[in-house]
Design an enzyme around this catalytic site. Structure first.
Site, PDB file in Angstrom:
ATOM      1  CG  HIS A  13       5.364   8.096 -24.796  1.00 15.49           C
ATOM      2  ND1 HIS A  13       5.755   8.229 -23.488  1.00 15.49           N
ATOM      3  CD2 HIS A  13       4.576   9.166 -25.041  1.00 15.49           C
ATOM      4  CE1 HIS A  13       5.220   9.322 -22.965  1.00 15.49           C
ATOM      5  NE2 HIS A  13       4.501   9.905 -23.893  1.00 15.49           N
TER       6      HIS A  13
ATOM      7  CE1 TYR B 249      -2.091   6.989 -27.459  1.00 16.41           C
ATOM      8  CE2 TYR B 249      -2.854   5.332 -25.923  1.00 16.41           C
ATOM      9  CZ  TYR B 249      -2.333   6.572 -26.166  1.00 16.41           C
ATOM     10  OH  TYR B 249      -2.043   7.411 -25.114  1.00 16.41           O
TER      11      TYR B 249
END
Length: 358
Positions: free
Chosen positions: A69, A336
């Site tokens: 993303h 992440y």
């Protein structure tokens, strides 16, 4: 043609399984992920290996950018709580009031300069600022179920759906074999394939995907999932075209009027509705509670003074909200963090999507 083959043929025509988007439904992993590689002993799946896969899918890393993303815009606004959530959770965010937030719209893939594809998975990360210094961070996407039940499934699927070096496209036969051997993925694909994606970010619903636990003031807990649903069709905005059409359309829409999403919490049945498998949707007749409204009234080029350095870790939760037993949650958090570690030491680029002054 088998059902699995039909899935592969259909999906091979869609960006969902393109090399940029296939990894974009979320980074995955397993609880207890390590950030170091074990050179001795059996092969283990780690956060590093998962992020390496994301980089491979994107054709390499883009310094300073998220490994998934990567293309996005920063937004700001507030969450207006209506008080209904107090029944389910003692979290301060559900007390009637207005809570500041910032966030980020994004598209799947690790290349921040790729053209906007209407079928690419869309992301919305939010960070809510709550009393006593608490935060609630969410990482949502625009599909109601995930393609993989476990972190290893995610890793193996990205390998199976990777472009063939000879053609530059995923190999239908390899995809078919994978889907045929993973019935949970096949079932999730059937759900995801229903209906075309909305034309804009503004009229897109976003889903938390994983199950969580809400605990009330008496210590009672319930399994929940949540989603954001556009409150009403957005007002008219200039039609955007070109490589940044989705993001330019978002900027135009927010400048016309604030964008609003209803925050809906679905209450699951303990022991009946799966909390450890994000490929499975809960029954449509489950109770839903409207707990408030997310309002976005600002949009900015992504930069260090907004959300460029924010890790939208889904395990940053306020008191009263806890993770479920879904193995993807700890894995997403670990992956992440690994992505953040890599980009933290790199020079930050100017956002790929630039918001021009009105």
């Amino acid at each position: 043609m088998t059902e699995a083959s039909r899935h592969s043929v259909r999906l091979n025509r869609r960006t969902l399984l393109g090399s940029a988007a296939v990894a974009a439904l979320g980074a995955a992993g397993i609880g207890g992920f390590l950030f170091t590689e074990n050179a001795i002993g059996p092969w283990r799946l780690t956060a590093r290996r998962l992020v390496d896969r994301l980089q491979d899918t994107a054709g390499g890393s883009f310094p300073g950018c998220r490994r998934n993303h990567a293309k996005g815009l920063a937004v700001g606004g507030y969450f207006e709580s209506n008080g209904n959530g107090v029944e389910l959770s003692k979290a301060s965010v559900f007390r009637t009031g207005r809570y500041r937030l910032d966030g980020r719209f994004s598209l799947a893939g690790g290349n921040p300069h790729m053209p906007d594809a209407p079928t690419a998975p869309r992301g919305l990360g939010l960070r809510l600022f709550l009393p006593s210094g608490e935060q609630w961070r969410m990482a949502m996407i625009n599909v109601p179920v995930f393609l993989d039940a476990t972190p290893r499934d995610f890793y193996d699927r990205t390998l199976a759906f990777a472009p063939d070096p000879a053609t530059g496209k995923p190999a239908p036969a390899v995809m078919s074999r994978y889907v045929a051997s993973h019935p949970q993925t096949a079932a999730a694909l059937s759900v995801i394939e229903k209906g075309a994606p909305p034309a804009t970010f503004a009229d897109t619903a976003f889903f938390g995907l994983n199950a969580f636990e809400f605990a009330d003031a008496h210590g009672d807990s319930v399994p929940v999932r949540w989603r954001l649903v556009p409150e009403h069709p957005p007002g008219p905005a200039p039609t955007a075209t070109g490589e940044n059409a989705l993001f330019d359309g978002l900027v135009a829409a927010i400048r016309v009027a604030p964008l609003r999403w209803r925050f809906l919490v679905t209450v699951g049945r303990r022991g009946v509705d799966p909390t450890d498998d994000a490929t499975k949707a809960w029954p449509a007749d489950r109770r839903e509670v409207h707990v408030g409204t997310v309002v976005l009234d600002q949009v900015h080029t992504e930069a260090a003074d907004n959300v460029q350095n924010v890790n939208f870790d889904p395990l940053v939760l306020p008191d009263g909200i806890a993770p479920s037993d879904d193995p993807l949650l700890q894995a997403r958090s670990a992956a992440y963090a690994e992505s953040f570690r890599r980009r933290a030491g790199e020079t930050k680029p100017t956002g790929a999507v630039v918001v021009k002054e009105a």
